[in-house]
Design an enzyme around this catalytic site. Structure first.
Site, PDB file in Angstrom:
ATOM      1  N   GLU A 130       8.447 -14.524 -10.824  1.00  0.00           N
ATOM      2  CA  GLU A 130       7.679 -13.402 -10.275  1.00  0.00           C
ATOM      3  C   GLU A 130       7.174 -12.431 -11.345  1.00  0.00           C
ATOM      4  OE1 GLU A 130       9.613 -10.725  -7.518  1.00  0.00           O
ATOM      5  OE2 GLU A 130      11.513 -10.918  -8.538  1.00  0.00           O
TER       6      GLU A 130
ATOM      7  N   ARG B  66       3.994  -0.201  -4.790  1.00  0.00           N
ATOM      8  CA  ARG B  66       3.740  -0.708  -3.440  1.00  0.00           C
ATOM      9  C   ARG B  66       2.434  -1.486  -3.333  1.00  0.00           C
ATOM     10  NH1 ARG B  66       6.797   1.520   0.439  1.00  0.00           N
ATOM     11  NH2 ARG B  66       5.231   0.939   1.976  1.00  0.00           N
TER      12      ARG B  66
ATOM     13  N   HIS C  21      18.727 -36.649  -7.398  1.00  0.00           N
ATOM     14  CA  HIS C  21      17.997 -37.069  -6.198  1.00  0.00           C
ATOM     15  C   HIS C  21      16.514 -36.705  -6.290  1.00  0.00           C
ATOM     16  CE1 HIS C  21      21.765 -38.201  -4.368  1.00  0.00           C
ATOM     17  NE2 HIS C  21      22.268 -37.011  -4.722  1.00  0.00           N
TER      18      HIS C  21
ATOM     19  N   GLU D 205      18.122 -17.190  -7.764  1.00  0.00           N
ATOM     20  CA  GLU D 205      17.712 -15.815  -8.072  1.00  0.00           C
ATOM     21  C   GLU D 205      17.194 -15.717  -9.520  1.00  0.00           C
ATOM     22  OE1 GLU D 205      16.914 -13.313  -6.528  1.00  0.00           O
ATOM     23  OE2 GLU D 205      17.082 -11.647  -7.916  1.00  0.00           O
TER      24      GLU D 205
ATOM     25  N   ASN E 181      -1.734   2.008   5.657  1.00  0.00           N
ATOM     26  CA  ASN E 181      -0.848   0.952   5.165  1.00  0.00           C
ATOM     27  C   ASN E 181      -0.470   0.114   6.378  1.00  0.00           C
ATOM     28  OD1 ASN E 181       1.192  -0.607   4.006  1.00  0.00           O
ATOM     29  ND2 ASN E 181       2.736   0.983   4.307  1.00  0.00           N
ATOM     30  N   GLY E 182      -0.798  -1.186   6.345  1.00  0.00           N
ATOM     31  CA  GLY E 182      -0.454  -2.053   7.473  1.00  0.00           C
ATOM     32  C   GLY E 182      -1.602  -2.986   7.801  1.00  0.00           C
TER      33      GLY E 182
ATOM     34  N   LYS F 182       6.246  -4.095  -3.744  1.00  0.00           N
ATOM     35  CA  LYS F 182       7.685  -3.827  -3.657  1.00  0.00           C
ATOM     36  C   LYS F 182       8.211  -3.982  -2.230  1.00  0.00           C
ATOM     37  CE  LYS F 182      11.684  -2.477  -5.160  1.00  0.00           C
ATOM     38  NZ  LYS F 182      12.456  -3.559  -5.799  1.00  0.00           N
TER      39      LYS F 182
ATOM     40  N   TRP G 223      -2.681  -2.739  -1.638  1.00  0.00           N
ATOM     41  CA  TRP G 223      -2.302  -4.153  -1.795  1.00  0.00           C
ATOM     42  C   TRP G 223      -3.131  -4.879  -0.740  1.00  0.00           C
ATOM     43  CZ3 TRP G 223      -0.028  -8.073   1.152  1.00  0.00           C
ATOM     44  CH2 TRP G 223       0.470  -9.168   0.427  1.00  0.00           C
TER      45      TRP G 223
ATOM     46  N   CYS H 207       0.841  -1.191   0.000  1.00  0.00           N
ATOM     47  CA  CYS H 207       0.000   0.000   0.000  1.00  0.00           C
ATOM     48  C   CYS H 207       0.882   1.250   0.000  1.00  0.00           C
ATOM     49  CB  CYS H 207      -0.949   0.117   1.182  1.00  0.00           C
ATOM     50  SG  CYS H 207      -2.096  -1.241   1.325  1.00  0.00           S
TER      51      CYS H 207
ATOM     52  N   LYS I  68      13.394 -14.509 -10.522  1.00  0.00           N
ATOM     53  CA  LYS I  68      13.098 -13.417 -11.458  1.00  0.00           C
ATOM     54  C   LYS I  68      12.067 -13.881 -12.476  1.00  0.00           C
ATOM     55  CE  LYS I  68      14.167 -10.601  -9.811  1.00  0.00           C
ATOM     56  NZ  LYS I  68      14.798 -10.671  -8.526  1.00  0.00           N
TER      57      LYS I  68
HETATM   58  O1  M6R Z   1      13.289  -4.702   0.408  1.00  0.00           O
HETATM   59  P1  M6R Z   1      13.817  -6.072   0.647  1.00  0.00           P
HETATM   60  O2  M6R Z   1      15.124  -6.328   0.011  1.00  0.00           O
HETATM   61  O3  M6R Z   1      13.847  -6.423   2.120  1.00  0.00           O
HETATM   62  O4  M6R Z   1      12.758  -7.042  -0.034  1.00  0.00           O
HETATM   63  C1  M6R Z   1      12.861  -8.422   0.081  1.00  0.00           C
HETATM   64  C2  M6R Z   1      11.941  -9.112  -0.880  1.00  0.00           C
HETATM   65  O5  M6R Z   1      10.617  -8.762  -0.651  1.00  0.00           O
HETATM   66  C3  M6R Z   1      12.292  -8.786  -2.345  1.00  0.00           C
HETATM   67  O6  M6R Z   1      13.618  -9.077  -2.641  1.00  0.00           O
HETATM   68  C4  M6R Z   1      11.372  -9.586  -3.299  1.00  0.00           C
HETATM   69  O7  M6R Z   1      11.642 -10.951  -3.211  1.00  0.00           O
HETATM   70  C5  M6R Z   1      11.505  -9.081  -4.728  1.00  0.00           C
HETATM   71  N1  M6R Z   1      10.228  -9.106  -5.358  1.00  0.00           N
HETATM   72  C6  M6R Z   1      12.420  -9.917  -5.555  1.00  0.00           C
HETATM   73  O8  M6R Z   1      12.533  -9.467  -6.855  1.00  0.00           O
END
Ligand code: M6R
Length: 609
Positions: free
Chosen positions: A489, A27, A505, A482, A98-99, A604, A74, A2, A486
């Protein structure tokens, strides 16, 4: 999770708030809304969908007023809908939030008994009613807000407007980020800097347990007992352009291309090239702490967690200190085996991730030294750590983290060399070799980024597949994780990262002609081994896409497609090999037509548990 914006001043509030919401859309983006105080009274408009859907609604109206609030959501409590979108209103009181309010069920029941009616399924609506209830009992606006926040349990950043007190807005922070911007006869607050930057660089990050009473001319801060607090804004050296797309199609693409600069900025003043030394006094790890160190443990989430996993290989190799890596949401509920012989390193781009913050607090409570690696200056995690190493990657807007990751890796290399030198485990000559390697990275990345077209063609060939396996060994294993993150997501394609040696395995059962397998096969200790794993995949008709070095003809021959990486000491390969994987994921997502910068269900900054 949010985004909230509030404006009070001399200009029309609506365009400023809508612009702020667009800048905060990363956000949350399932619904949005605005509340503007006009000469004809309070106008509230809310809409399910993106900010552009809200703009369509308000674009047909004349809504003039110089005070207002805006919110992009969100969803946590209640599905995305017009009714559940913020702002929420009770009589003349309007609230954005937000929260999460943990005790909202009991408060809602109590308010219902007192005659309040609710129109949404959200936890936020009760806040508006609670404040209205206090006002009806005769309390002035500020007192009513204070009394209400003292009844709330959970995390909240709030913006509150009371139509009968049109000359002020109230902002409250408890465990959700909020920044105040100080203008000239105008003031603005928001969940994050990008919404404020076009108007002022003078800002203050609110602390937990504080309330700001904001007029056009003045900002007053209080704690939750109502005692006044000093107001000390700082000047931030960031331009609004740094938070704009600058000709790229998406923020993600722009941020991938910004990596050479982000890395250079992160090394600046810390890597002393002429002296072949690292200056990292700011990390606060002096000789006494260093020599007592028995363990280092990383806590982080998502991409930052993958930086921690990579950091384990780097730090163990360079310093000989054992390293643990925990997902912060797991660490926070463990019995933490940390103390004053441990260094806990919290990694977070945003510096606001709720789980990472909780893990940091727990480690601190148990006596661990706490260092954070953060991108957002003055963020909560940065402020609560004993010391902070900022990654100077600039604002990262795309939900998919890219430049923050490589800047985190650079910071870890610097830290590892710093500790390794301090403990005498890295000689001056070896440090010089590492430093020479680090300084070549930005230009190697530039060369690599010039080959984007090759990745576009690989993406075209594989975009239609629905399952991918990403395999790496040793320090390339976290890169595989990683790379897979990517892809999944932003393109919603199923992708799994695995240590290549483990496929026999289990995962090899999945391999067939419909399963592209991405290999990160760089020259180094396990090169021969990974070649064997490729043979195993080939024998089962898997499609192989490899990221390898020039001259590796056998790997190229085994691959259906390959991308050549520049050569570098194996310990530094992740910072190069992740970049084409970011671009591959990006182009697959673009081809599949997904919303790259705002993937569904994600936000984010994850400020809720
Ligand atoms: O702001 P942060 O680095 O603490 O965020 C951690 C994760 O939420 C963030 O890396 C998330 O996995 C991203 N969407 C990855 O691309």
């Amino acid at each position: 999770m949010c985004g909230i914006v509030g404006y009070i001043g001399k200009r029309h509030a609506l365009p400023i708030i809508l612009d702020g919401l667009k800048r905060l859309e990363y956000r949350g983006y399932d619904s949005s809304g605005v509340a503007i105080l006009t000469d004809d009274g309070l106008i509230v408009r809310r809409k399910k969908g993106k900010i552009k859907d809200l703009i369509e609604v308000v674009g047909h109206e004349t809504i003039n007023g110089t005070t207002g609030l805006g919110h992009t959501r969100w969803a946590t409590h209640g599905k995305p809908s017009d009714e559940n979108a913020h702002p929420h209103r009770a009589g003349d009181v309007v609230v954005i939030h937000n929260g999460i309010i943990e005790n909202y069920t009991e408060l809602r029941a109590m308010l219902k008994d007192r005659g309040h009616h609710f129109k949404s399924e959200t936890d936020t609506e009760i806040i508006a009613h609670l404040i209205e209830d206090h006002i009806k009992s005769g309390e002035p606006f500020e007192q009513a807000v204070l009394a209400s926040v003292n009844q709330l349990r959970g995390s909240f950043a709030l913006g509150v407007l009371y139509a009968k007190n049109p000359d002020k807005l109230i902002a409250v922070r408890e465990a959700s980020p909020l920044v105040l911007g100080f203008g000239n006869s105008e003031n603005i607050f928001a969940s994050d800097m990008p919404a404020i930057l076009p108007y002022t660089n003078k800002m203050l990050f609110m602390n937990d347990g504080t309330m700001a009473v904001i007029t056009a001319e003045d900002v007053k801060l209080f704690d939750f007992t109502g005692s006044p607090l000093p107001v000390n804004p700082k000047q931030f050296d960031i331009s609004p352009a740094m938070a704009e797309k600058g000709g790229y199609k998406h923020f993600m693409q722009k941020e991938i291309f910004e990596q050479p600069q982000a890395i250079t900025d992160t090394m600046r003043d810390r890597l002393l090239f002429d002296k072949k030394e690292i200056d990292l006094k700011e990390a606060g790890i002096d000789g006494k702490i260093m020599h007592a160190l028995k363990r280092i443990n990383f806590v982080a989430c998502g991409t930052s967690y993958h930086a921690g996993l990579t950091g384990k290989y780097i730090i163990e190799e360079m310093t000989g200190i054992p390293v643990d890596v925990d997902v912060a949401s797991e660490f926070r509920y463990k019995t933490p085996l940390v103390g004053n012989e441990t260094l806990t390193i919290a990694i977070s781009q945003s510096g606001e991730t709720a789980d990472t913050l909780a893990a940091l607090r727990l480690a601190k409570k148990h006596g661990s030294h706490v260092l954070s690696i953060c991108n957002v200056i003055d963020s909560t995690i940065a402020r609560e750590s004993d010391h902070v190493l900022y990654t100077h990657a600039g604002p990262e807007i795309s939900v998919a983290s890219t430049k923050a990751f490589t800047a985190q890796l650079i910071t870890i290399y610097l830290l590892a060399i710093h500790i390794g030198r301090g403990l005498g485990r890295i000689s001056k000559q070896q440090a010089a070799v590492y430093i020479d390697t680090l300084v070549t990275i930005p230009s190697l990345l530039d060369t690599l980024l010039k080959q984007e077209d090759l990745l576009v063609s690989i993406a075209k060939e594989y975009a239609r597949y629905s399952d991918f396996l990403y395999l790496g060994r040793g320090i390339s294993y976290p890169v595989a994780l990683e790379g897979a993150l990517k892809l999944k997501e932003i393109s919603y394609v199923h992708a799994e990262g695995y240590p290549a040696g483990e496929i026999k395995h289990g995962p090899i059962a999945l391999v067939n002609k419909d399963m592209p397998v991405v290999f990160i096969a760089v020259k180094g200790k396990v090169y021969e081994k990974i070649k064997n794993n490729m043979e195993e995949v080939k024998a089962r008709d898997g499609k192989i896409i490899s990221f390898t070095n020039t001259g590796n003809n056998e790997i190229q021959n085994l691959s259906d497609s390959f991308f050549l990486l520049p050569e570098i000491d194996e310990l530094f390969t992740p910072i190069l090999s992740i970049v084409p994987l970011q671009l591959l994921a990006y182009h697959i997502a673009v081809i599949n037509g997904t919303d790259v910068d705002q993937p569904k269900n994600l936000a984010k900054s994850v400020t809720v548990e």
